[in-house]
Design an enzyme around this catalytic site. Sequence first.
Site, mmCIF file in Angstrom:
data_model
loop_
_atom_site.group_PDB
_atom_site.id
_atom_site.type_symbol
_atom_site.label_atom_id
_atom_site.label_comp_id
_atom_site.label_asym_id
_atom_site.label_seq_id
_atom_site.Cartn_x
_atom_site.Cartn_y
_atom_site.Cartn_z
ATOM 1 N N ALA A 285 11.684 -7.409 12.858
ATOM 2 C CA ALA A 285 12.296 -8.716 12.662
ATOM 3 C C ALA A 285 13.350 -9.001 13.735
ATOM 4 O O ALA A 285 13.357 -10.072 14.354
ATOM 5 C CB ALA A 285 12.912 -8.802 11.269
ATOM 6 N N SER B 230 -0.789 9.065 3.209
ATOM 7 C CA SER B 230 -1.492 7.811 2.912
ATOM 8 C C SER B 230 -2.098 7.837 1.511
ATOM 9 O O SER B 230 -2.652 8.827 1.047
ATOM 10 C CB SER B 230 -2.606 7.579 3.924
ATOM 11 O OG SER B 230 -3.417 6.533 3.471
ATOM 12 N N GLU C 173 13.171 -6.763 6.033
ATOM 13 C CA GLU C 173 13.436 -6.062 4.777
ATOM 14 C C GLU C 173 14.855 -6.321 4.278
ATOM 15 O O GLU C 173 15.144 -6.166 3.095
ATOM 16 C CB GLU C 173 13.193 -4.553 4.960
ATOM 17 C CG GLU C 173 13.178 -3.772 3.650
ATOM 18 C CD GLU C 173 12.948 -2.269 3.816
ATOM 19 O OE1 GLU C 173 12.587 -1.838 4.926
ATOM 20 O OE2 GLU C 173 13.127 -1.543 2.832
ATOM 21 N N ARG D 250 6.037 -4.945 -3.140
ATOM 22 C CA ARG D 250 5.404 -5.332 -1.884
ATOM 23 C C ARG D 250 4.019 -4.707 -1.773
ATOM 24 O O ARG D 250 3.839 -3.546 -2.101
ATOM 25 C CB ARG D 250 6.268 -4.869 -0.711
ATOM 26 C CG ARG D 250 5.689 -5.213 0.631
ATOM 27 C CD ARG D 250 6.572 -4.735 1.756
ATOM 28 N NE ARG D 250 6.697 -3.286 1.823
ATOM 29 C CZ ARG D 250 5.733 -2.465 2.222
ATOM 30 N NH1 ARG D 250 4.558 -2.926 2.566
ATOM 31 N NH2 ARG D 250 5.940 -1.156 2.262
ATOM 32 N N ARG E 176 0.007 2.026 -7.953
ATOM 33 C CA ARG E 176 1.113 2.846 -7.431
ATOM 34 C C ARG E 176 2.177 3.167 -8.474
ATOM 35 O O ARG E 176 2.530 4.314 -8.696
ATOM 36 C CB ARG E 176 1.820 2.095 -6.294
ATOM 37 C CG ARG E 176 1.206 2.304 -4.958
ATOM 38 C CD ARG E 176 2.029 1.616 -3.904
ATOM 39 N NE ARG E 176 1.347 1.697 -2.616
ATOM 40 C CZ ARG E 176 1.813 1.188 -1.486
ATOM 41 N NH1 ARG E 176 2.960 0.540 -1.474
ATOM 42 N NH2 ARG E 176 1.141 1.316 -0.368
#
Lengths: 236, 270, 640
Positions: free
Chosen positions: C45, C285, C427, C437, C332
Site C-alpha cells: 500500500a 499453505s 492492512e 479476509r 479456517r
Amino acid sequence: MNLLASLFQSSIGKKLLMAFTGLVLFGFVTGHLVGNLQIFLPPEKINAYGLLLESLGGALWLIRLFLLACVVIHIWIAIQLTIENRAARPTGYGVDHTSRATLASRVMARTGIVVLAFLVFHLAHFTIRIGHPEWSEHSYRLASGTAVRDVYTMVVQGFSNVGVSIFYIIAVGLLSYHLSHGIVSMVQSLGLKNERWTRGLEGFAVIYCWGYFLLNAAIPLAILGWLPVLSGLIHR
Amino acid sequence: MVAEKPSKKLFSVTLRVWRQAGPAAAGKFVEYPAANVNPDMSFLELIDVVNDGLTVKGDEPIAFAHDCREGICGTCSCTINGKPHGPGHGIATCQLYMRSFQEGDVITVEPFRAKAFPIQRDLVTDRAAFDKIQQAGGFISVRTGAAPDANAIPVPKEDADLAMDAASCIGCGACVAACKNASAMLFVAAKVSQFGLLPQGQPERDRRVLAMVQTMDEAGFGNCTNQYECSAVCPKNITHDFIARLNRDYVAALFRTRFQPVSNAGGGGG
Amino acid sequence: MAKLESKIPAGPLADKWQRHKTEIKLVNPANKRKYEIIVVGAGLAGASAAATLAELGYKVKNFVFHDSPRRAHSIAAQGGINAAKNYQNDGDSVHRLYYDTLKGGDYRAREANVHRLAEVSVNIIDQCAAQGVPFAREYGGLLANRSFGGAQVSRTFYARGQTGQQLLLGAYSALSRMIGQGGVEMHNNAEMLDLVVVDGHAKGIIVRDLITGKIERHSADAVILATGGYGNVFNLSTYARQSNATAIWRAYKRGACLANPCYTQIHPTCIPVSGDYQSKLTLMSESLRNDGRIWVPKKKEDAKKNPADIAEGDRDYYLERIYPSFGNLAPRDVSSRAAMRMCDEGRGVGESGLGVYLDFADAIKRLGEPAVRERYGNLFDIYHEITAENAYKTPMRIFPAVHYTMGGLWVDYNLMSNIPGLFVLGEANFSDHGANRLGASALMQGLADGYFVIPYTIGDYLAGQKPGSRPAPDRAEFTQAEQNVTGLTKRLLDNKGKQPVSHFHKRLGKIMWDHCGMARTKAGLEAALQKIPALREEFWANVLVPGSADTLNQSLEQAGRVADYMELGELMCRDALTREESCGGHFREEYQYPDGECKRDDEKFGHVAAWEYQGEGQTPLRNAEPLNYEFTKMSVRSYK
C-alpha cells in the site's frame, strides 16, 4: 561515456577486455606450442617454419605489436582490478571461507606474475638472444638451398641447460594453471556461458591445460634426454 | 517405519561475535557462551536469548538485522563461520537452525563485509547501495493507470519462468559478502535479467543495463572474477549464468547505443 | 464523540466509484508540486501510494523503519492476488468477487468499499504485469490462474509461491524510479513515533532515525499511514518480527478512531511452537489439507507417544468425526478452533502439547510418494528445515497462528480517518475485509488502496487546503509531539528495571492468545481486562531497556512497540467483549450454532465499532458506524 572509456573504466568493460586479450593470448600460446612441437621432427621443419615467420616482415611486427598490446592491457587491467577488489573489502573476515572458488581462480595474479617473469626471460633468451650472441650466427641450409637461422640448434642448446629447462617447466605449469581458470572465465565474461554447456567447457579446459602442460614440458625433458621415446627424436 | 525424531539433547556453544559500537568505532570479536541450546532453535532465536541474557546482566545486546524470519525479506545478514547466511544451502540466516551445530562449537558471527556496505553497529550494515542501483534503472517506466490489459502482452512461459528465477532475489547482499572481491554482479545481473527477459522491459533495456552497472561501479563494489562464490551462498539459488547474461547485455548495449544514428530529438548515444 | 461519516457516494452500487471519481475535487497539475505528502510505510500500500502520488506530481516523503523500502512484510505473502479478470472464462465478474469478499468477511464490511476493491482489482493486474512482475504464464504466453479458498472461480494470479514478494518488488521498482527522479524523498531507518495534528488536521509526524537516534519533525499537507497490521500483539504470529502497531496506535492516541480491533485472522496450518525461545511462527499453505488427514490420539496418555506407535483405532480424526460433510476441509476458523479444543483436552501432540497431526500416510498410500512430493514438495522441505522431521515418514504437526488483523484505523470511503488529512491504507485500515479476509485478498487491497484509490481521493482533501499552507515544523504542536516522544524514550531508558522487553511481550502474548485468540468468552475477556493493566503496570515498574537514545538501539525500538501493545491489547479485548456475537475472525463461544459456526447478531452488531481515545487511564469511547446493506442481503455464511 564513450565506448573506449566504458570498456576501460566500467567493471564489465574491464572484464571484457581481460577476456578478449586473454582469448588472443590463449590463441597465441596454443599456436606457439604447435610450432614448438616441430622440434620432434627433423630440423628442416622448424627451421623452415622460422623462415616462414620471418618472411612475414612488417606483418610479423604488427602481430608482435598486437600481442604486446594484449599483454599490456591484460596486465594493466589485472592490476587495476586487483587494486579495486582489495579496496572493495577493506576489513577482511575473521574466518576465511571458500565455497567453490577454485585455487586457480584465487591465485591468478600470482600465477600471472610468474608467467610474466618467464615471458620476459623467454624473450630475452630466444628472441633477443641475450647472452647467446652465437645463436644469431648459427645457420642452417634448407633442402631448397636457402640458408636460414638455425632455430633447432638454438632450442636444443637453450634447453640443454637444466636450470633454464626447470624454469620453463614451472612457468608452463603455472600458465596451464592460469588458463584452467582463464579459459572458462573468459567465456563467462564474454557472456557466452550457461549451465547447459558449463560441464563440457570445464572438461575442455582441464584436458587442454593438462595437454598444454605435458606437451610443453616434453620439449625440454626430451632435450635433456629424460624421456624414453621422445628423447630419441631429438637431433643433436 | 522409524520416525525421524530430532534429538532434543540440549548443548552448549560459544558465539564469537563482532562487536562495533558505531560506524567509526573500532570493532573486535567478543565471546559469549550459550548453554542449553535447543537444536530446534533458530540461529537468530539463539541471538535473542543471548541478548536477553546480556540485557539482564546490564550489557548492551548484540545489534543484528532481522525481520520476517522466514527467508524472504532479505534483512538478516550475518556471516557465520566465514560464510554469509551460515553453513546451510539456499537459506537465509533466519532459516538456519541450531541443529546445524554441535556441542562445543565456537561460532564466529560477523557482519557482511564490503566497503559498499558500511557497518552501522555490530552485525548491522547499510545496504543502501542496492537501493541506489535499483533507482538508477531497476524498473519499467509505466505510470500507474497507463498499463494495457495484462494479456495484451504475451510472455513465453520459458521467459516468464526464467524472469521469475531472477526476480526471486531478496536483496540481502550475501552475494557481495561472499564474493572475494565484494562484487555486486549477481544482484545487478538478477535485476537486469528479470526485466531484460520480459517484453515489457525491452524499451529501456540498454539504458537500464548501462545505468545500473555505472551506479554499481560508483558504489565501490569490486569486480567479478567468475569464482561464483555469490551463487553458492545465494539464499534463492540464483545462478551466476545471469552474470554471463549481464555481460552480454552490457556489451550489446554499449555497441548498440554507440553505433545508433543520433536522433534530432537529442539524447541518444551512450 | 467522533464524527464518522462514511461518505459513501449515492447511486447504484456498480456506479458509485465511477461517479465518485468524476465528482470529487481535483488538484490542478501546476499546484500538485506545492503539496507535500508524507507516506509512512512502504509495503504494497505505502510503496504503491508513494510512487503513484509522485507520478502525479505531488512531493512525497516516504518513511520506513526498515533499511530499505523493499523489506515490508507484504513480501511474505505466498499464495496470490485475486482479480475479477475472468481470463478463465469461468463466469467470474466484478460482482462475484465483490460478493465473495463481502460474504467471506461475514457481512461486516461496507458494500461500497468492497465493490470498489473488486472493480479496481482488474487494473492492478494490468499495472503489475506492465511493471514486469513475472506472473505465472501458460505456454501461450497468457496469464495463468489458480483457485483459492472461498471462491468457485479461478481468479487468483500468482508468481510461484512468492506473489507478495513479486508484487512488492514491482511497487518498489515504481517507487525506486520516483526516488531516482526526485519525486519521492526516501527516509529509510526512520520510525514514526507520533502524529502531529494542527488545528484538527494531520499535518506532520515525528520520526526517530533508528541509526543515529535523532528525532526529526516532518510537516506536510497530508499524512498517509500504510503501516500494516498489529498481529504482533500476540508476540507469536506469522508477522515479521518488526511489524508493529506504533504508527496507528499513536495516531489513535491523537484522536483517530480504531475500528473493529478484535477482528483477528487465525490460520489453521502453521508449524507449532517448539520452545519458549520461539520468535516467529511459519505458515504452511492451507492446500495441505486437501490430502492430509488431521488427527490427535484418542487418549491423553498417548499424546507424547511416537505417532507410529499409536494404533489406527486409537486415533481421533476429529474433523472428519465432528464435521463429516467437510472433514479435513472445514473452514479456517472452524478447524482452528477444533484444534485448540483438542489441545485443551490434553490430547495435543508434540513437546508443548500444542499441535495436532496432519498425516499424509493415506495420501502416500493412495497416490504414491512421488505424487505427494510433486504437489507439496516445497512445503515438506520447509517443514523439514524447521523441525528436522520428515513428513513423508511421520505426520506433520500443525497448530493455528495469528496472521492477519482485519481491524485497523477507521477510514471513510476516501480512506481518510476521522482526523482530516490523515489517510490510512492497506492492512492498517479496517475497511474492506469485514470480520474475515479471504485468501489472496490482502495483496489486492493493499495495491488497490495505493495505486487506484488514494491517488484520486487525496485530491478531494488537498483541494480544500491552500497550497503552501502546511505548518512550519517549529509550531508548538510539533514541539509538543516531539517532547511526547523524547519523554517516552527517556522514561523507558531511565526505568532500569530487571526484565528485558521480551519478557513482557511474551506474557502479553500469552494473555492475548488465551483470552482474545481464536475462541473468546465473556469471562476470559474480563479476566484479560484485569490482567493486561496489571501487566502494563509491571512493565513500567520493571522493564529494563539498555543502551542510549542516540545510537542504534534495538531494545529501545522494541520497548516502545511493546508499550503500545500493552494498551492496544486491552482495547482488542474490550472490543471483543462488547461485540456480543460471533463473526468471521471474532468467535465468542457464547454465540455459535450447534455446528460450531459463527452466530451473528446483525440487528445489534451490524455495525463498525470505532474506538475513540479518551485520554490516559480513561475508558475509550465506542462509536458505531451502522453498516447499511442496500444491495446485498446479510445471510448466514455457509460453505456447505
